[in-house]
Write a protein that holds these residues in place. Structure first.
Motif, PDB file in Angstrom:
ATOM      1  N   GLY A 109       4.912  -0.150  -3.554  1.00  0.00           N
ATOM      2  CA  GLY A 109       5.438   0.398  -2.311  1.00  0.00           C
ATOM      3  C   GLY A 109       6.199   1.691  -2.543  1.00  0.00           C
ATOM      4  O   GLY A 109       6.156   2.613  -1.725  1.00  0.00           O
ATOM      5  N   ASP A 206       7.857   1.475   7.542  1.00  0.00           N
ATOM      6  CA  ASP A 206       7.730   0.760   6.277  1.00  0.00           C
ATOM      7  C   ASP A 206       8.070  -0.709   6.570  1.00  0.00           C
ATOM      8  O   ASP A 206       9.222  -1.052   6.777  1.00  0.00           O
ATOM      9  CB  ASP A 206       8.705   1.363   5.256  1.00  0.00           C
ATOM     10  N   HIS A 209       9.351  -5.841   4.668  1.00  0.00           N
ATOM     11  CA  HIS A 209       9.916  -7.170   4.920  1.00  0.00           C
ATOM     12  C   HIS A 209       9.427  -7.799   6.227  1.00  0.00           C
ATOM     13  O   HIS A 209       9.789  -8.930   6.539  1.00  0.00           O
ATOM     14  CB  HIS A 209      11.443  -7.098   4.913  1.00  0.00           C
ATOM     15  N   LYS A 241       5.900  -8.931  -1.524  1.00  0.00           N
ATOM     16  CA  LYS A 241       6.936  -9.742  -0.870  1.00  0.00           C
ATOM     17  C   LYS A 241       6.269 -10.951  -0.194  1.00  0.00           C
ATOM     18  O   LYS A 241       5.808 -11.826  -0.891  1.00  0.00           O
ATOM     19  CB  LYS A 241       7.762  -8.842   0.042  1.00  0.00           C
TER      20      LYS A 241
HETATM   21  C1  LIG Z   1      10.511  -3.419  -1.766  1.00  0.00           C
HETATM   22  C2  LIG Z   1      10.446  -2.259  -0.861  1.00  0.00           C
HETATM   23  C3  LIG Z   1       9.705  -1.116  -1.194  1.00  0.00           C
HETATM   24  C4  LIG Z   1       9.084  -0.938  -2.541  1.00  0.00           C
HETATM   25  O1  LIG Z   1       7.967  -1.720  -2.702  1.00  0.00           O
HETATM   26  P1  LIG Z   1       7.478  -2.093  -4.168  1.00  0.00           P
HETATM   27  O2  LIG Z   1       6.083  -2.542  -4.012  1.00  0.00           O
HETATM   28  O3  LIG Z   1       8.398  -3.161  -4.644  1.00  0.00           O
HETATM   29  O4  LIG Z   1       7.601  -0.848  -4.992  1.00  0.00           O
HETATM   30  C5  LIG Z   1       9.577  -0.126  -0.251  1.00  0.00           C
HETATM   31  N1  LIG Z   1      10.187  -0.219   0.956  1.00  0.00           N
HETATM   32  C6  LIG Z   1      10.950  -1.277   1.288  1.00  0.00           C
HETATM   33  C7  LIG Z   1      11.606  -1.319   2.635  1.00  0.00           C
HETATM   34  C8  LIG Z   1      11.109  -2.325   0.395  1.00  0.00           C
HETATM   35  O5  LIG Z   1      11.880  -3.363   0.695  1.00  0.00           O
END
Ligand SMILES: *Cc1c(COP(=O)(O)O)cnc(C)c1O
Length: 387
Positions: A109, A206, A209, A241
């Motif tokens: 992410g 984004d 969650h 997640k």
């Molecule tokens: C965890 C997270 C990311 C990063 O994602 P990863 O795949 O762990 O690098 C980006 N944005 C938000 C809001 C996150 O909680």
């Protein structure tokens, strides 16, 4: 070298004094509710594996089968010969699931967020971000070279003022978490969308969650508000997640995805994720579509936890999601409570600045579909004896 190490040692010591030192605990075995961490058996209340899919037997088997067919490493970047039929099918399935014309996979992410900003804006353009956005969105805005402006948390009038000052000619990109990662509240996407349409700004959500956890069938924050691709032209979510695997994707128009392929450096210059991991995600999506009990259990646990907190007057925040922070304030106290919980068999991390703002150190409690009411009762009892 010796002088350099002395300098580091001094900075580390200073950090320790401020209770900002970060350390890692070592886990044995899979990501699940009952874990062995630092050689102690604990109940985990800090994972982002909200649906309990990270150790799902069917997903594991699908991954093992894919390893047998596709091996371990992908060998190269997507633009060389690392883009397998599995990656491609997953992209099509993610697009269909989220209701966008296309989707593109990223290895993490963090990289997706950097890549999106690199692809869409440059010096002379503007990026607007909620003050509580995830670090990867902030870093994306910074490395793009555009002017980064942060508006008050979930405050659309604050954003409006900043957009109006930016003028009409520059490209304007608005970035927000769908569910704020340290607070658990949901962005006011309908109002953000209306403002962005009026001011001809790109809106990017984004949903790290929210994807898998929000909306009637887990399609995320857009489903929660009944919004679609016209309201939110750029949608990003992570797969490590609620989905329980690894990686991330961006969904949007055909032109957006093609632009990312041409211009996102974190897409172009990196090795594709192993095809077997993409296959794990395909199977996880299949489970999310066909087994509603995981999401049902998560929502039941959120309601149960909040009910218990209200009954015993624990100071919870206004969050309807799996993220249920308890704000402590002081860094040291937050650490102490987290440590005491650990000794009582509950793993809850203390989140301190700079991840959250000064004076708002907190316990970040997260709930999972796999918690039982007994697990939650145990945590509530421990919290009540410590707070
Ligand atoms: C965890 C997270 C990311 C990063 O994602 P990863 O795949 O762990 O690098 C980006 N944005 C938000 C809001 C996150 O909680």
């Amino acid at each position: 070298m010796k002088n350099l190490n002395l300098k580091l040692k001094k900075a580390l010591k200073e950090r320790k004094k401020q209770h900002r030192y970060r350390t890692r605990r070592i886990t044995k075995g899979p990501q699940q509710i009952e874990m062995r961490i630092d050689d102690k058996d604990v109940i985990s209340f800090c994972s982002n594996d909200y649906l309990g899919l990270a150790n799902n037997p069917q997903i594991k088997q699908a991954t093992i089968n894919a390893i047998n067919d596709f091996g371990v490493g992908s060998g190269s970047a997507h633009l060389v010969n690392g883009h397998s039929i599995i990656h491609h099918q997953l992209e099509e399935e993610l697009a269909a699931f989220t209701g966008y014309p296309r989707a593109i996979l990223f290895s993490t992410g963090y990289m997706a967020n950097l890549g999106l900003c690199q692809a869409l804006v440059e010096k002379g353009d503007y990026v607007f971000e909620d003050r509580l956005n995830h670090a990867s969105l902030i870093d994306g805005g910074l490395i793009s070279g555009a002017r980064l402006q942060r508006y008050l948390h979930n405050d659309v009038s604050s954003l409006k003022q900043k957009i109006q000052k930016a003028g009409k000619t520059a490209e304007k990109l608005v970035l927000t978490d769908g569910v704020f990662s340290m607070d658990g509240d949901i962005a006011d996407l309908p109002a953000l969308s209306t403002l962005c349409k009026k001011t001809k700004s790109w809106l990017m959500v984004d949903d790290a969650h929210g994807f898998g956890t929000l909306g009637e069938t887990g399609r995320g924050s857009l489903q929660h508000y009944a919004l679609n691709q016209d309201d939110v032209p750029i949608y990003m979510a992570t797969l490590g997640k609620a989905i329980g695997t690894a990686g991330a994707f961006i969904a949007g128009s055909d032109d957006l995805i093609e632009t990312i392929i041409q211009q996102a450096r974190t897409y172009i210059y990196t090795t594709a994720m192993p095809a077997a991991i993409a296959e794990a995600t395909r199977f996880s999506l299949h489970i999310i579509k066909n087994e509603s009990r995981h999401l049902y259990n998560l929502n039941d646990n959120i309601a149960y936890f909040r009910g218990c907190c209200l009954e015993t007057a624990l100071p919870i925040e206004n969050s309807e999601t799996a993220i249920q922070p308890i704000i402590i304030g002081d860094d040291y106290t937050a650490l102490q409570i987290s440590q005491s919980l650990f000794e009582r068999g509950f793993m809850v991390t203390a989140i301190r600045p700079p991840t959250v703002s000064e004076g708002t150190s907190r316990l970040r409690i997260t709930l999972s579909a796999k918690h039982t009411h007994e697990h939650i009762d145990g945590l509530i009892q421990a919290l009540n004896s410590l707070l």
